[in-house]
Design a protein around this motif. Sequence first.
Motif, short mmCIF file in Angstrom:
data_model
loop_
_atom_site.label_atom_id
_atom_site.label_comp_id
_atom_site.label_asym_id
_atom_site.label_seq_id
_atom_site.Cartn_x
_atom_site.Cartn_y
_atom_site.Cartn_z
N VAL A 29 0.85 -1.19 0.00
CA VAL A 29 0.00 0.00 0.00
C VAL A 29 0.88 1.23 0.00
CG1 VAL A 29 -2.00 -1.02 1.13
CG2 VAL A 29 -0.18 -0.04 2.52
N GLU A 30 0.48 2.19 -0.82
CA GLU A 30 1.22 3.44 -0.85
C GLU A 30 0.31 4.51 -0.28
OE1 GLU A 30 3.81 5.96 -4.03
OE2 GLU A 30 2.17 4.70 -4.72
N VAL A 31 0.75 5.17 0.77
CA VAL A 31 -0.12 6.08 1.50
C VAL A 31 0.45 7.49 1.51
CG1 VAL A 31 -1.31 6.50 3.68
CG2 VAL A 31 -0.85 4.17 2.95
N LEU A 32 -0.35 8.42 1.00
CA LEU A 32 0.07 9.82 0.97
C LEU A 32 -0.57 10.56 2.15
CD1 LEU A 32 0.36 11.91 -2.21
CD2 LEU A 32 -0.83 12.91 -0.30
N HIS A 33 0.25 11.22 2.94
CA HIS A 33 -0.30 11.91 4.11
C HIS A 33 0.62 13.06 4.51
CE1 HIS A 33 2.80 10.23 6.79
NE2 HIS A 33 2.74 9.20 5.98
N TRP A 34 0.15 13.89 5.47
CA TRP A 34 1.01 14.99 5.94
C TRP A 34 1.26 14.90 7.44
CZ3 TRP A 34 -3.93 15.95 3.87
CH2 TRP A 34 -4.89 16.46 4.75
N TRP A 35 1.22 13.67 7.96
CA TRP A 35 1.52 13.48 9.38
C TRP A 35 3.01 13.26 9.57
CZ3 TRP A 35 -3.37 10.09 9.84
CH2 TRP A 35 -4.44 10.91 10.23
N ASP A 60 5.61 4.68 2.41
CA ASP A 60 5.23 5.96 2.97
C ASP A 60 5.43 7.09 1.96
OD1 ASP A 60 4.18 6.85 5.30
OD2 ASP A 60 6.07 7.71 6.02
N MET A 61 4.46 7.98 1.85
CA MET A 61 4.62 9.14 0.98
C MET A 61 4.29 10.41 1.74
SD MET A 61 3.34 9.09 -2.86
CE MET A 61 3.79 10.81 -3.00
N PRO A 62 5.12 10.78 2.71
CA PRO A 62 4.78 11.97 3.49
C PRO A 62 5.05 13.25 2.70
CG PRO A 62 6.85 11.04 4.26
CD PRO A 62 6.40 10.20 3.12
N ALA A 71 0.23 18.47 0.06
CA ALA A 71 -0.12 17.08 -0.21
C ALA A 71 -1.19 17.00 -1.31
CB ALA A 71 -0.61 16.41 1.06
N MET A 72 -2.17 17.90 -1.24
CA MET A 72 -3.25 17.91 -2.24
C MET A 72 -2.70 18.20 -3.63
SD MET A 72 -6.18 17.13 -1.05
CE MET A 72 -5.34 15.98 0.01
N THR A 73 -1.72 19.11 -3.69
CA THR A 73 -1.13 19.45 -4.98
C THR A 73 -0.40 18.25 -5.56
OG1 THR A 73 -0.86 21.66 -4.09
CG2 THR A 73 0.23 21.21 -6.15
N VAL A 74 0.34 17.54 -4.72
CA VAL A 74 1.05 16.34 -5.16
C VAL A 74 0.04 15.30 -5.64
CG1 VAL A 74 2.45 14.38 -4.38
CG2 VAL A 74 3.03 16.69 -3.65
N THR A 298 -18.47 20.44 17.50
CA THR A 298 -18.10 20.83 16.14
C THR A 298 -16.83 20.08 15.78
OG1 THR A 298 -17.01 22.74 17.12
CG2 THR A 298 -19.14 23.12 16.13
N PHE A 299 -16.94 19.27 14.74
CA PHE A 299 -15.85 18.31 14.51
C PHE A 299 -15.14 18.55 13.18
CE2 PHE A 299 -19.13 16.44 11.91
CZ PHE A 299 -18.44 15.81 10.89
N ASN A 300 -13.92 18.00 13.10
CA ASN A 300 -13.32 17.73 11.79
C ASN A 300 -12.64 16.38 11.88
OD1 ASN A 300 -11.39 19.05 13.51
ND2 ASN A 300 -10.00 19.11 11.79
N SER A 301 -12.61 15.68 10.78
CA SER A 301 -12.20 14.28 10.81
C SER A 301 -11.21 13.99 9.69
CB SER A 301 -13.44 13.41 10.66
OG SER A 301 -13.09 12.11 10.26
N ASP A 302 -10.07 13.45 10.06
CA ASP A 302 -9.10 13.01 9.04
C ASP A 302 -9.56 11.68 8.48
OD1 ASP A 302 -6.77 14.88 9.03
OD2 ASP A 302 -6.85 14.44 11.18
N GLN A 303 -9.50 11.57 7.17
CA GLN A 303 -9.91 10.30 6.56
C GLN A 303 -8.88 9.89 5.53
OE1 GLN A 303 -13.95 9.75 5.79
NE2 GLN A 303 -14.65 11.50 6.96
N PHE A 304 -8.85 8.58 5.26
CA PHE A 304 -8.03 8.11 4.16
C PHE A 304 -8.92 7.74 3.00
CE2 PHE A 304 -4.50 7.38 7.22
CZ PHE A 304 -3.55 8.08 6.52
N VAL A 305 -8.79 8.50 1.92
CA VAL A 305 -9.57 8.22 0.72
C VAL A 305 -8.85 7.14 -0.08
CG1 VAL A 305 -10.40 9.18 -1.45
CG2 VAL A 305 -10.50 10.53 0.64
N MET A 306 -9.62 6.16 -0.52
CA MET A 306 -9.03 5.06 -1.29
C MET A 306 -9.22 5.32 -2.78
SD MET A 306 -7.93 3.06 1.03
CE MET A 306 -8.06 3.20 2.81
#
Lengths: 418, 297
Positions: A29-35, A60-62, A71-74, A298-306
Amino acid sequence: MNLKKLVAAVGCASIALIAAQNVQAAGKVEVLHWWTSGGEAKALNVLKDDLQKKGITWEDMPVAGGGGEAAMTVLRARVASGNPPTAAQMLGFDIQDWGAQGVVANLNDVAREENWDNVIPAAIQRFSKYDGKWIAAPVNVHSTNWIWANKKIFDELGLTPPTDFDGMVKALDKIKAAGYIPLAHGGQAWQDATLFDSVVMTTGGPEFYQKALIDLDQDALKSDTMKQVFERMRILRSYVDDNFSGRDWNLASAMVIDGKAGMQIMGDWAKGEFLNAGKKPNEDFLCFRFPGTQGTVTFNSDQFVMFKVGDDRAEAQKELAKAILSPTFQSAFNVVKGSVPARTDVSDAAFDACGKKGMADLKEAADKGTLLGSMAHGHAAPAAVKNAMYDVITAHFNSDMSAEEAVKQLAGAVAGAQ
Amino acid sequence: MQNYQRDWLQRMLPRLALSPSLAVILVFVYGFIVYTSYLSFTNSKMFASTDLIGLENYVRLFNLPNWHLALKNLGIFGGLYILICVCLGLFLAILLDQKIRGEGLIRPVYLYPMAVSFIVTGTAWKWFLDPSIGLEHVMHLWGWDSFTFRWIKETNTAIYCVVIAAVWQSSGFVMAMFLAGLRGIDNEVLKAAQVDGASPYHMYRRIVIPMLRPVFLSAFVVLAHMAIKSYDLIIALTNGGPGRATELPATFMYSYTFTRNQMGVGAASAVIMLMTVAAIIVPYLYSELRERQHERN
């Protein structure tokens, strides 16, 4: 002749290489994230190890950059070139925008198997699903209507967590009179907007919040309630120190940690700063909901889009989605991150007092229907509208603009951005 | 025959050597300029789209208060930046041109800020201008308690802080340009003027500075395009704040294209910026080329 041989050899070699790569990719799995920061990266390792046990390699693709813009631009570039990652970290409306592009995977089988529909709050599902299909796996739920307070200052002045806005003002006055900075705040657009989330909620209640910030109803935006919201923002503005503009949020947290400031209004990622400084909840610092917003979140949620990947990688992708929502990972990750699990059936045994409270609050709000997306963090309105609101909120907070003018500009900016 | 081939090769070799880089520039600079212009006529939001909507993005752009603010800021910043850099650069160059001792040491001192990137300049000045840790704080430590310098925290004055940092960065470079110009002036003329009894002030005002006209033009062109595309300095120094007080066209373009998912409007602002730069550069290039033609004839 020689040349022909060379060409043939190079051809064979490259075919062999491609084949070899495919063999390796079977369980990858190749995972792009900014953590990329310490605690977050540590939390991700839990997921890596979990998958490694199943024989899946984690690539890992940080992409550094707190808000994930880079990250969005990449990601855009990778998807455009036909080489999407297995999964990418994402927030709120971006998920829906990607869903509309038709490049995301369908996780419905996994969701059915794992009973996602019943354990994940509907307000979060609204972002994880596109067109009735699960396209993303939520990792955590942060909420923005928190206050982080220095317990020593509170004890010294005999303060208890206030329960309404007027009580909040009284407490701030007391802290000010004692010579401390009442409110630690960093004047950046998104931080001003984080205050705004809570002030709207405490002033108008969840129905008004929904109407004004989520439905973008012009009457609500122009209402007297909204005028009062801006008046209250002006009141809060009078409790920040002179040098607040441009300060990063973690430096504002440090002011509370060091006992220079009484409290900070910030999402629960601030807890990590307190814990890293060796502070303990309810001993060194207090965590309570913004006065008058208890029972709403009032929430915000990090998600991994597949993303849609070849058949050779689809299996590993499903395993990744499963692992992300497994209770063990949800618990382990969120303990480190300061957020709470995205599913409401995870045990809170491993969490500290603030985490336990956060989980109870989330469950309560999800049951009552008062779990609402945070405007400041892109879970109430799409990016264009969110930023148009930022413009007005931050301009008002940083100048002497009147509340009437701010209301007028807000309604105009929202209409113009839609 | 052999000779002919060799001649042909000799003539073609430089062209062959240059063609790859030419192709790359054609695609990645001019190709993308064309593509951006095309995008500015489409309803691209988060992704590039192909639905043409005419001039709508330009209409929206000029209805946005943010864009007006960015243009106003560019006017203030660009105007002051160019003016102060040219005046200061000329002044320093004239002082350095007095055949003083240690010129070799002083010149690099003024030039070195040019060697740091705008990000570094921005960050350093952000700290230096910050009242709680920078200049004001130091003055208070030294006992001057009434000293205040809070420009960077005030909405109305923050843009002048950007000017200060940018001038610090570029005026040394302008000084070097003027110094080269001054060195190019024929001493005979100055001697003749001295014989006629011209005072130093008049000599500079009537003879030297008019003779530096081409340098003024070059300095203006260099500074103007730097001002229009200023991005990194703003990001490091104020990040567009306080509020949105120091937004410039370049930061506007980035935020609308990449963070606000309004690629069409962002592309339109990029095209407007390109036109602004072109309006400055094209006449300059034209006059430069024409002069060369004259010299040849």
